[in-house]
Design a protein around this motif. Structure first.
Motif, short mmCIF file in Angstrom:
data_model
loop_
_atom_site.label_atom_id
_atom_site.label_comp_id
_atom_site.label_asym_id
_atom_site.label_seq_id
_atom_site.Cartn_x
_atom_site.Cartn_y
_atom_site.Cartn_z
N GLY A 179 8.90 12.37 -16.78
CA GLY A 179 10.21 12.28 -16.16
C GLY A 179 10.28 11.35 -14.98
N ASN A 180 9.16 10.73 -14.64
CA ASN A 180 9.15 9.76 -13.54
C ASN A 180 9.17 8.36 -14.13
OD1 ASN A 180 8.48 8.04 -11.39
ND2 ASN A 180 7.25 9.63 -10.38
N PRO A 181 10.27 7.60 -13.93
CA PRO A 181 10.43 6.30 -14.60
C PRO A 181 9.79 5.12 -13.87
CG PRO A 181 12.40 6.80 -13.36
CD PRO A 181 11.46 7.98 -13.16
N GLY A 182 9.15 5.36 -12.71
CA GLY A 182 8.59 4.26 -11.93
C GLY A 182 7.60 3.45 -12.73
N VAL A 183 7.53 2.15 -12.45
CA VAL A 183 6.59 1.28 -13.17
C VAL A 183 5.52 0.73 -12.25
CG1 VAL A 183 8.21 0.70 -15.01
CG2 VAL A 183 8.12 -0.72 -12.95
N THR A 184 5.52 1.16 -10.99
CA THR A 184 4.38 0.90 -10.11
C THR A 184 3.98 2.23 -9.46
OG1 THR A 184 5.63 0.53 -8.07
CG2 THR A 184 5.29 -1.39 -9.52
N LEU A 185 2.77 2.26 -8.96
CA LEU A 185 2.29 3.48 -8.30
C LEU A 185 3.20 3.86 -7.13
CD1 LEU A 185 0.11 5.64 -8.14
CD2 LEU A 185 -1.33 4.01 -6.86
N GLY A 186 3.58 2.87 -6.35
CA GLY A 186 4.45 3.13 -5.21
C GLY A 186 5.80 3.68 -5.63
N GLU A 187 6.39 3.08 -6.66
CA GLU A 187 7.69 3.57 -7.14
C GLU A 187 7.59 5.01 -7.61
OE1 GLU A 187 9.32 -0.72 -8.93
OE2 GLU A 187 9.09 1.01 -10.26
N GLN A 188 6.52 5.32 -8.31
CA GLN A 188 6.37 6.69 -8.81
C GLN A 188 6.19 7.68 -7.66
OE1 GLN A 188 3.51 7.09 -11.96
NE2 GLN A 188 4.79 5.96 -13.41
N ARG A 189 5.43 7.30 -6.66
CA ARG A 189 5.25 8.18 -5.50
C ARG A 189 6.59 8.44 -4.81
NH1 ARG A 189 -0.19 5.11 -3.17
NH2 ARG A 189 -1.73 6.50 -4.13
N LEU A 190 7.38 7.42 -4.63
CA LEU A 190 8.68 7.59 -3.97
C LEU A 190 9.65 8.38 -4.83
CD1 LEU A 190 9.53 4.25 -2.12
CD2 LEU A 190 9.36 6.55 -1.14
N PHE A 191 9.60 8.16 -6.15
CA PHE A 191 10.49 8.91 -7.04
C PHE A 191 10.19 10.41 -6.95
CE2 PHE A 191 11.81 10.93 -10.94
CZ PHE A 191 13.06 10.39 -11.16
N VAL A 209 0.84 -1.20 0.00
CA VAL A 209 0.00 0.00 0.00
C VAL A 209 0.88 1.26 0.00
CG1 VAL A 209 -1.90 -1.14 1.22
CG2 VAL A 209 -0.17 0.13 2.52
N GLY A 210 0.24 2.39 -0.36
CA GLY A 210 0.91 3.68 -0.27
C GLY A 210 2.16 3.76 -1.12
N PHE A 211 3.28 4.03 -0.48
CA PHE A 211 4.55 4.08 -1.21
C PHE A 211 4.99 2.70 -1.67
CE2 PHE A 211 5.03 8.13 1.23
CZ PHE A 211 5.26 8.98 0.16
N ASN A 212 4.31 1.67 -1.21
CA ASN A 212 4.63 0.28 -1.62
C ASN A 212 3.54 -0.31 -2.52
OD1 ASN A 212 6.93 0.31 0.09
ND2 ASN A 212 5.57 -0.06 1.85
N ASP A 213 2.65 0.55 -3.03
CA ASP A 213 1.55 0.09 -3.87
C ASP A 213 2.12 -0.50 -5.17
OD1 ASP A 213 -0.68 -0.01 -5.71
OD2 ASP A 213 -1.75 1.35 -4.36
N THR A 214 1.78 -1.75 -5.46
CA THR A 214 2.37 -2.45 -6.62
C THR A 214 1.51 -2.33 -7.88
OG1 THR A 214 1.30 -4.49 -5.90
CG2 THR A 214 3.57 -4.13 -5.18
N THR A 215 0.46 -1.51 -7.83
CA THR A 215 -0.35 -1.30 -9.03
C THR A 215 0.54 -0.83 -10.18
OG1 THR A 215 -2.20 -0.63 -7.63
CG2 THR A 215 -2.33 -0.05 -9.97
N PRO A 216 0.51 -1.53 -11.33
CA PRO A 216 1.38 -1.11 -12.45
C PRO A 216 1.09 0.33 -12.87
CG PRO A 216 0.46 -3.28 -12.86
CD PRO A 216 -0.27 -2.74 -11.66
N ALA A 217 2.14 1.04 -13.25
CA ALA A 217 2.01 2.43 -13.69
C ALA A 217 2.88 2.65 -14.91
CB ALA A 217 2.42 3.38 -12.57
#
Ligand SMILES: [Zn+2]
Length: 478
Positions: free
Chosen positions: A51-63, A38-46
């Motif tokens: 300019g944000n390279p994250g591929v999950t919601l959590g990764e993008q939030r942390l980036f 959940v939250g910063f660990n949310d694994t929903t694909p993104a």
């Protein structure tokens, strides 16, 4: 320019895990305290965005968080890392408004002593942990987080929480109608590193009997007294004063002319102006040309198209009214139709500007609406000011009043400031927990990062010439 997207400030408590984010002048460490999934660990694909390279919601939030932390990290200076405990979780929200985030110091210190045993800072005064650590040159919190930050996990993802306005997780400010997450992060970290008082705005009570460093810089501009020298009752009164609380720090004061636009202004003059002569605060229109100098000037002529002597200008002007306003500035009354309708009618009759007199007793505000065919400037004045101005127009002829109005910008005064040019703090007449006092006024243009609600035109810079946030932090000791 404000909307319902609040950003709130609160003080809070702690916990710990992992770490990311650092920068040149101070290391900012983000402790993601969300549970797995959940939250910063949310694994929903993104999909990578802006300019944000994250591929999950959590990764993008942390980036995005790391991006914003690096901006503050490069701005502030301290040899003690700033540790932030952060989570996404449900915050107050409805379909039309909500809290985007909240943050504050987890711990406060007073009577600071540096590593050489010297007293630093203002004695007997609370400092948030991040600034206390900087001034002492040592970690007074013994490795614990000094900031707690929360972000709304439901925003835009739930029909009951601003659907259609999710966080934009790109870092390129290309947020469109979405809510720019980097701005929210910068705002909340701003509170965390010191943009807050620890004295209660609702009761005026100091924390454990000592003032916060903010209280040395907040001036009741009616009593001409600082918060630190006031009674609880006086502080509580100033917190709901409307425009009675000013910031008096030297860095902010000096930077106001470099950041804020000059106040929109109506000057009334002329042989027949009498006691109506002078400068008036006006609300600007969201349509037509922006006010500028040199001002648009002309004789003030009222439209009178109602039996009670008012002029709504909601229909094509009569021949008499058209003759009156041609080549002049039309004075009309608020009500019945939209402001753009009024503007189009007086413009069609040849007016060079429009003043709308409010029809209720209220603080000054702007004129909403959009119509690209409007080419004349328009403003709103309060009912009291409009009544005073109209009283000077009673001896007019059919084409002339001898009362001149000039619609432009003040040569001396800046938006959102008091009579001495000091920026105002947010003190609505009804106390708003989490919003009142520990924000700048909403009356500034350009809009400021530390207003109580987000505006879409904010940049990612807390620095002059965009913004006055860092100047305030310098005032309190950064
Ligand atoms: Zn805030």
């Amino acid at each position: 320019m404000t909307n319902n997207f609040k950003i709130k400030a609160v003080a809070a408590t702690l916990a710990l895990v992992g770490s990311i984010g650092s920068a040149q002048a101070v290391s900012i460490q983000i402790n993601n305290i969300n549970a797995a999934g959940v939250g910063f660990n949310d694994t929903t694909p993104a999909t990578p965005v802006g300019g944000n390279p994250g591929v999950t919601l959590g990764e993008q939030r942390l980036f995005a968080f790391t991006y914003a932390a690096n901006i503050w990290g490069a701005t502030l200076n301290s040899n003690v890392p700033i540790i932030i405990n952060a989570s996404f979780e449900p915050l107050t929200c409805t379909a039309t408004s909500g809290t985007l985030g909240s943050a504050g110091a987890t711990t406060v210190f007073r009577d600071l002593v540096d590593v050489n045993g010297n007293s630093v800072g203002v004695p007997g005064t609370w400092y948030g942990g991040a600034l206390a650590n900087k001034l002492a040159g040592a970690d007074l919190a013994n490795g614990a987080a000094v900031i707690r930050a929360r972000f709304n996990s439901n925003l835009g993802l739930n029909a009951n929480c601003l659907p259609g306005s999710p966080f934009y997780l790109g870092i390129d400010n290309n947020h469109g109608t979405q809510t720019d997450f980097p701005v929210v992060l910068l705002h909340e970290m701003g509170h965390g590193v010191g943009f807050q008082t620890f004295t209660s705005g609702s009761t005026g009570a100091q924390l454990a009997g000592f003032p916060a460093i903010w209280d040395h810089y907040m001036l009741d501009n009616r009593l001409n007294k600082l918060w630190v020298n006031m009674t609880d009752a006086e502080r509580a009164a100033s917190a709901i004063s409307g425009n009675g609380l000013s910031w008096v720090g030297a860095n902010v004061n000096a930077a106001v002319p470099d950041v804020l636009n000059r106040k929109p202004n109506l000057t009334v003059s002329g042989v027949a102006a009498g006691t109506a002569a002078g400068d008036y605060a006006v609300g600007e229109a969201s349509f037509g040309p922006a006010l500028a100098n040199p001002p648009v000037s002309g004789q003030l002529m009222p439209v009178v198209d109602q039996a009670n002597g008012t002029g709504l200008a909601c229909t094509t002007l009569s021949a008499t009214n058209a003759l009156a306003v041609r080549g002049n500035i039309a004075v009309v009354d608020r009500g019945t139709c939209g402001f753009t309708v009024k503007a189009l009618n007086v413009q069609a009759a040849g007016a060079k500007g429009m003043i709308v007199v409010d029809n209720v007793t209220a603080a000054i505000s702007g004129l909403g609406g959009t119509d690209p065919s409007i080419t004349i400037p328009a403003v709103r004045v309060t009912l009291a000011d409009g009544t005073k101005i109209k009283a000077a127009l009673t001896k007019r002829s059919r084409t002339s009043s001898g009362v001149i109005g000039s619609l432009g910008r003040s040569l001396t005064a800046f938006s959102g400031t008091d009579s001495q040019g000091r920026i105002l703090l947010h003190t609505p007449t009804t106390f708003s927990p989490g919003s009142s006092v520990s924000h700048y006024t909403t009356e500034t243009t350009r809009n400021q990062l530390m207003e109580p609600a987000i505006n879409p035109d904010l940049t990612h810079s807390p620095l002059v010439p965009s913004d006055l946030t860092y100047e305030l932090l310098k005032d309190i000791g950064w």
